[in-house]
Motif scaffolding. Structure first.
Motif, PDB file in Angstrom:
ATOM      1  N   ILE A 191      92.873 -56.657  21.074  1.00 15.66           N
ATOM      2  CA  ILE A 191      93.488 -57.580  21.488  1.00 15.66           C
ATOM      3  C   ILE A 191      94.799 -57.391  22.466  1.00 15.66           C
ATOM      4  O   ILE A 191      95.001 -57.861  23.249  1.00 15.66           O
ATOM      5  N   ALA A 192      95.388 -56.647  21.779  1.00 11.66           N
ATOM      6  CA  ALA A 192      96.809 -56.029  22.526  1.00 11.66           C
ATOM      7  C   ALA A 192      96.522 -55.443  23.986  1.00 11.66           C
ATOM      8  O   ALA A 192      96.918 -55.794  24.922  1.00 11.66           O
ATOM      9  N   CYS A 196      97.116 -57.030  27.577  1.00  9.98           N
ATOM     10  CA  CYS A 196      97.818 -56.231  28.725  1.00  9.98           C
ATOM     11  C   CYS A 196      97.441 -56.375  30.110  1.00  9.98           C
ATOM     12  O   CYS A 196      97.837 -56.432  31.193  1.00  9.98           O
ATOM     13  N   ILE A 197      95.861 -56.108  29.965  1.00  7.11           N
ATOM     14  CA  ILE A 197      95.155 -56.303  31.214  1.00  7.11           C
ATOM     15  C   ILE A 197      95.449 -57.798  31.928  1.00  7.11           C
ATOM     16  O   ILE A 197      95.539 -58.192  32.913  1.00  7.11           O
ATOM     17  N   GLY A 198      94.977 -58.631  30.832  1.00  5.42           N
ATOM     18  CA  GLY A 198      94.955 -60.300  31.086  1.00  5.42           C
ATOM     19  C   GLY A 198      96.421 -60.518  32.010  1.00  5.42           C
ATOM     20  O   GLY A 198      96.804 -61.214  32.791  1.00  5.42           O
ATOM     21  N   ASP A 247      85.049 -55.664  28.114  1.00  7.51           N
ATOM     22  CA  ASP A 247      84.991 -57.190  28.086  1.00  7.51           C
ATOM     23  C   ASP A 247      83.652 -57.694  27.290  1.00  7.51           C
ATOM     24  O   ASP A 247      83.664 -58.821  27.190  1.00  7.51           O
ATOM     25  N   GLY A 248      82.727 -56.737  27.054  1.00 13.02           N
ATOM     26  CA  GLY A 248      81.630 -57.040  26.005  1.00 13.02           C
ATOM     27  C   GLY A 248      82.323 -57.413  24.632  1.00 13.02           C
ATOM     28  O   GLY A 248      81.671 -57.942  23.703  1.00 13.02           O
ATOM     29  N   SER A 249      83.773 -56.956  24.471  1.00 13.86           N
ATOM     30  CA  SER A 249      84.185 -57.209  22.907  1.00 13.86           C
ATOM     31  C   SER A 249      84.852 -58.423  22.950  1.00 13.86           C
ATOM     32  O   SER A 249      85.551 -58.937  23.987  1.00 13.86           O
ATOM     33  N   ARG A 250      84.513 -59.416  21.975  1.00 13.84           N
ATOM     34  CA  ARG A 250      85.281 -60.572  21.891  1.00 13.84           C
ATOM     35  C   ARG A 250      86.625 -60.444  21.545  1.00 13.84           C
ATOM     36  O   ARG A 250      87.470 -61.312  22.038  1.00 13.84           O
ATOM     37  N   HIS A 254      89.708 -62.027  23.909  1.00 16.81           N
ATOM     38  CA  HIS A 254      90.567 -62.806  23.420  1.00 16.81           C
ATOM     39  C   HIS A 254      91.965 -62.489  23.870  1.00 16.81           C
ATOM     40  O   HIS A 254      92.745 -63.212  24.529  1.00 16.81           O
ATOM     41  N   GLY A 255      92.265 -61.323  23.936  1.00 13.34           N
ATOM     42  CA  GLY A 255      93.224 -60.521  24.498  1.00 13.34           C
ATOM     43  C   GLY A 255      93.529 -60.871  26.044  1.00 13.34           C
ATOM     44  O   GLY A 255      94.599 -61.445  26.354  1.00 13.34           O
ATOM     45  N   LEU A 256      92.536 -60.734  26.896  1.00 10.78           N
ATOM     46  CA  LEU A 256      92.514 -61.223  28.128  1.00 10.78           C
ATOM     47  C   LEU A 256      92.767 -62.697  28.428  1.00 10.78           C
ATOM     48  O   LEU A 256      93.865 -62.832  29.121  1.00 10.78           O
TER      49      LEU A 256
END
Ligand SMILES: NC(=O)c1ccc[n+]([C@@H]2O[C@H](COP(=O)([O-])OP(=O)(O)OC[C@H]3O[C@@H](n4cnc5c(N)ncnc54)[C@H](O)[C@@H]3O)[C@@H](O)[C@H]2O)c1
Ligand SMILES: O=P(O)(O)OC[C@H](O)CO
Length: 321
Positions: A191-192, A196-198, A247-250, A254-256
């Motif tokens: 999530i962190a 960071c990327i988002g 970004d296959g990870s939920r 969520h973090g994005l």
């Protein structure tokens, strides 16, 4: 009894059931009767687009049909639902090896899945199956390697042989605590990294967060009795690399969304949100310094925003690595 039951008919439970039913007798159990009827009729699960459920796979909402004749039960429900499932189905699950496949820490008890199993069903034998794996990859038969943790080496070896397939490679350990904490805590760091990327802070910052987040994962897990080598393996570092960069990870997504200030996806399992709060509580109780975990807990509780928590991380006193 070599029959395997999978409890939880979401993305991961279905993927495991599909993978194992190629060579084993498998029954997939879920709690949502209309959804199960649809899955049985259409031989598909909307959470796994383009995956055909094999004819040999039994799908049921009847706990007796699923668990009474099963030699091994895989528990593939979200961490915050595990205690409820164990309480409801305890009588049918007693005395069996129960393989926890979820990745999280219970927010109320602060227990991982193996302690939850021991507490709810003392006669059951807990195992943990965890590591880098997207349900869609497992269901499509793509090569995957996971960690299987079992306190009893002989039982671990037996279950390793039962659950491995030609493309699902299992490595054994007796370190249940390390395996389950690696799987739970990597979701928090993911999530962190997504935030960071988002938030537009760049890939160098993400690499720093991933690395310092991993240091925190180790700090907390070791304080709770994990072995360092477990964290360095598939269940820790391996799963962190997958989850915090895809970004296959939920959790990463969520973090994005948090970082971009976008609406969050609805009805999606994001284990790292509750686990960040649970891990932060554990860290405070143990007097540990977990700044990335605290930052994610503040984000998911809506107490802060991405720019503020990043500023706070950067403003910490300079120190040795
Ligand atoms: N999806 C993946 O790629 C993946 C990979 C590895 C591990 N996992 C882990 O597997 C666990 C489940 O994730 P998922 O992807 O299947 O989530 P999901 O949201 O797709 O499905 C969760 C399922 O659990 C069911 N459920 C919830 N509470 C229940 C209860 N009390 N009794 C019975 N069923 C209940 C829901 O009805 C739903 O079918 C999570 O801990 C996740 O971290 C998921
Ligand atoms: O989609 P996520 O973030 O729950 O990640 C799925 C798996 O845990 C990756 O190993």
């Amino acid at each position: 009894m070599s029959r395997i039951a999978v409890a939880g008919a979401g993305a991961f439970g279905t993927a495991l059931a599909v993978a194992l039913s190629a060579t084993r007798e498998v029954v997939l159990w879920g709690r949502d009767a209309p959804a199960l009827e649809r899955m049985a009729r259409e031989r598909g699960n909307p959470r796994l687009p383009n995956v055909i459920l094999p004819d040999l796979l039994t799908i049921t909402g009847d706990p007796d049909e699923a668990f009474a004749r099963a030699g091994t039960v895989l528990l593939a429900v979200p961490a915050q639902a595990l205690r409820g499932l164990l309480a409801e189905q305890g009588a049918l699950l007693a005395g069996k090896p129960l393989v926890a496949c979820g990745k999280g820490i219970d927010l109320e008890t602060l227990h991982g899945p193996s302690a939850a199993i021991r507490q709810a069903i003392p006669s059951a034998r807990p195992l943990v199956l965890t590591g880098p794996s997207f349900a869609a990859d497992i269901a499509r038969g793509l090569p995957t390697a996971l960690t299987l943790a079992c306190a009893d080496p002989a039982e671990g070896e037996r279950l390793q042989a039962l659950l491995a397939t030609p493309v699902l490679r299992l490595y054994r350990t007796t370190d249940l605590v390390g395996a389950e904490l690696g799987g739970a805590l990597k979701n928090v760091v993911a999530i962190a990294c997504g935030a960071c990327i988002g938030g537009g802070f760049g890939e160098s910052a993400r690499a720093a967060l991933l690395t310092r987040g991993f240091a925190e994962m180790q700090r907390l897990a070791l304080a709770l009795g994990a072995l360092p080598e477990t964290l360095m393996g598939l269940s820790g570092l391996g799963d962190l690399v997958l989850t915090a960069t895809s970004d296959g990870s939920r959790n990463y997504r969520h973090g994005l969304h948090l970082g971009r200030g976008e609406a969050l996806e609805e009805r999606v399992t994001v284990e790292g949100a509750a686990t960040a709060r649970a891990a932060a509580r554990l860290g405070r109780r143990l007097g540990l310094d977990l700044p990335v975990t605290e930052a994610v807990a503040a984000l998911v509780e809506g107490r802060s925003d991405v720019a503020t928590v990043l500023r706070r991380l950067l403003d910490r006193p300079l120190r040795a690595e």
